[in-house]
Scaffold this motif. Sequence first.
Motif, mmCIF file in Angstrom:
data_model
loop_
_atom_site.group_PDB
_atom_site.id
_atom_site.type_symbol
_atom_site.label_atom_id
_atom_site.label_comp_id
_atom_site.label_asym_id
_atom_site.label_seq_id
_atom_site.Cartn_x
_atom_site.Cartn_y
_atom_site.Cartn_z
ATOM 1 N N SER A 46 0.824 -1.212 0.000
ATOM 2 C CA SER A 46 0.000 0.000 0.000
ATOM 3 C C SER A 46 0.855 1.258 0.000
ATOM 4 O O SER A 46 0.514 2.249 -0.654
ATOM 5 C CB SER A 46 -0.937 0.002 1.212
ATOM 6 O OG SER A 46 -1.920 -1.003 1.103
ATOM 7 N N ILE A 47 1.976 1.225 0.718
ATOM 8 C CA ILE A 47 2.888 2.374 0.719
ATOM 9 C C ILE A 47 3.439 2.610 -0.682
ATOM 10 O O ILE A 47 3.521 3.748 -1.161
ATOM 11 C CB ILE A 47 4.028 2.153 1.730
ATOM 12 C CG1 ILE A 47 3.483 2.194 3.159
ATOM 13 C CG2 ILE A 47 5.117 3.208 1.560
ATOM 14 C CD1 ILE A 47 4.491 1.815 4.217
ATOM 15 N N MET A 48 3.799 1.521 -1.370
ATOM 16 C CA MET A 48 4.292 1.651 -2.748
ATOM 17 C C MET A 48 3.214 2.232 -3.661
ATOM 18 O O MET A 48 3.498 3.088 -4.510
ATOM 19 C CB MET A 48 4.726 0.287 -3.268
ATOM 20 C CG MET A 48 5.903 -0.326 -2.538
ATOM 21 S SD MET A 48 6.233 -2.011 -3.140
ATOM 22 C CE MET A 48 7.585 -2.505 -2.062
ATOM 23 N N LEU A 49 1.987 1.763 -3.496
ATOM 24 C CA LEU A 49 0.893 2.234 -4.339
ATOM 25 C C LEU A 49 0.535 3.680 -4.040
ATOM 26 O O LEU A 49 0.237 4.469 -4.949
ATOM 27 C CB LEU A 49 -0.330 1.333 -4.151
ATOM 28 C CG LEU A 49 -0.167 -0.095 -4.680
ATOM 29 C CD1 LEU A 49 -1.313 -0.977 -4.189
ATOM 30 C CD2 LEU A 49 -0.092 -0.112 -6.187
ATOM 31 N N ARG A 50 0.555 4.045 -2.763
ATOM 32 C CA ARG A 50 0.273 5.441 -2.405
ATOM 33 C C ARG A 50 1.343 6.366 -2.961
ATOM 34 O O ARG A 50 1.053 7.506 -3.353
ATOM 35 C CB ARG A 50 0.186 5.589 -0.887
ATOM 36 C CG ARG A 50 -1.002 4.880 -0.240
ATOM 37 C CD ARG A 50 -2.326 5.348 -0.782
ATOM 38 N NE ARG A 50 -3.445 4.721 -0.092
ATOM 39 C CZ ARG A 50 -4.710 4.810 -0.468
ATOM 40 N NH1 ARG A 50 -5.031 5.519 -1.538
ATOM 41 N NH2 ARG A 50 -5.674 4.203 0.206
ATOM 42 N N ALA A 51 2.590 5.891 -2.989
ATOM 43 C CA ALA A 51 3.663 6.708 -3.574
ATOM 44 C C ALA A 51 3.362 6.995 -5.047
ATOM 45 O O ALA A 51 3.621 8.089 -5.547
ATOM 46 C CB ALA A 51 5.003 5.989 -3.437
ATOM 47 N N HIS A 52 2.793 6.006 -5.722
ATOM 48 C CA HIS A 52 2.412 6.223 -7.117
ATOM 49 C C HIS A 52 1.284 7.238 -7.228
ATOM 50 O O HIS A 52 1.362 8.195 -8.010
ATOM 51 C CB HIS A 52 1.982 4.900 -7.748
ATOM 52 C CG HIS A 52 1.453 5.061 -9.146
ATOM 53 N ND1 HIS A 52 0.105 5.253 -9.414
ATOM 54 C CD2 HIS A 52 2.081 5.099 -10.348
ATOM 55 C CE1 HIS A 52 -0.056 5.391 -10.719
ATOM 56 N NE2 HIS A 52 1.108 5.302 -11.312
ATOM 57 N N GLU A 53 0.229 7.043 -6.454
ATOM 58 C CA GLU A 53 -0.944 7.905 -6.554
ATOM 59 C C GLU A 53 -0.651 9.342 -6.126
ATOM 60 O O GLU A 53 -1.153 10.288 -6.727
ATOM 61 C CB GLU A 53 -2.080 7.341 -5.684
ATOM 62 C CG GLU A 53 -2.519 5.926 -6.037
ATOM 63 C CD GLU A 53 -3.325 5.856 -7.320
ATOM 64 O OE1 GLU A 53 -3.048 6.651 -8.240
ATOM 65 O OE2 GLU A 53 -4.222 5.012 -7.400
ATOM 66 N N TYR A 54 0.146 9.485 -5.062
ATOM 67 C CA TYR A 54 0.377 10.811 -4.490
ATOM 68 C C TYR A 54 1.538 11.561 -5.134
ATOM 69 O O TYR A 54 1.615 12.781 -5.024
ATOM 70 C CB TYR A 54 0.651 10.703 -2.997
ATOM 71 C CG TYR A 54 -0.494 10.166 -2.170
ATOM 72 C CD1 TYR A 54 -1.799 10.175 -2.647
ATOM 73 C CD2 TYR A 54 -0.267 9.635 -0.903
ATOM 74 C CE1 TYR A 54 -2.845 9.673 -1.895
ATOM 75 C CE2 TYR A 54 -1.319 9.133 -0.135
ATOM 76 C CZ TYR A 54 -2.596 9.153 -0.634
ATOM 77 O OH TYR A 54 -3.635 8.655 0.125
#
Length: 301
Positions: free
Chosen positions: A137-145
């Motif tokens: 989720s941290i990796m995915l949030r880095a993408h989104e944000y």
Amino acid sequence: MNLIMVLIALGVEMRLGDFDRYRNLAWFEHYANWLESRLSGAGFWNGAAGVLLTLSIPLLLLGVLVYLAGEVHFLLGFVLSLLVLIYSFGPALNSLVSRYTDALSSNDDSACREILDQILYGDAGADGTDPDRVISSIMLRAHEYLFAVVFWFVLLGAVGALMYCLVLNLAHRYEKTDSGYAGAIRDLHNILMWPSARLQALGFALGGSLVSALESWRTVSGNTLDISREVIAVSGFGALHFAPAGEEDTEAEEEADTKQDTGADKEVLIARIGETLALINRTLIVWLIVLGLMTIAGWIS
């Protein structure tokens, strides 16, 4: 010029504090509600046309403002684009994750759950504290944000950055809705994710273990527009040599169970989170280097 604006925006974001309180999208939510209340009965609304109409009005206004600002003075257009980029970034991930690790260290379960609600994709549920899900989720949030916003800013300027920000807001809003409008939003979000997700995965490979990341990437199968999140997660795990819990051997699982009461599992999770943030930062550096080389090549040509 885009490189300079990205560097300034990242520097402002990292050095001058948390700007989350200024990233209020209530205006867009009110506007979207107003538009839906008046056009929901129209035949074209419940599909791609409705989504494009929702996005086109604010993006067109922004494009006109940026153009006029640039016509008045170059610096005015520069500052306006920079402010839009900073505004389009999501919540400060480093700060969010730091608060989570502090809460883990102090055994503050209430704070952990509250912060996880902002980090995890979907409902926390029973597996809300699953280490693999937290890391991915941290990796995915880095993408989104961050990464997706930077990608679309480089490609389309301030309009591109705000476009992804607004699409992400709609995607979260209609995440659990089953309608033609919601389906069109999910499709658009997946399309916009496709290029930046692959570039982030490639950045993970260059910032970590290249061979392991690419091998993990190749294991992903399915509709290419639907697997962007999985591509990011598995390539990140591969780059860091993290073995998902489901792939660990029984002996390792039994050992982890014996350590659970001592808090060793939390220490391992905190260490892994730190490594994940380091990989994200290295990937961002890779992106900036590539963008710098492209900028220099453009000047030379």
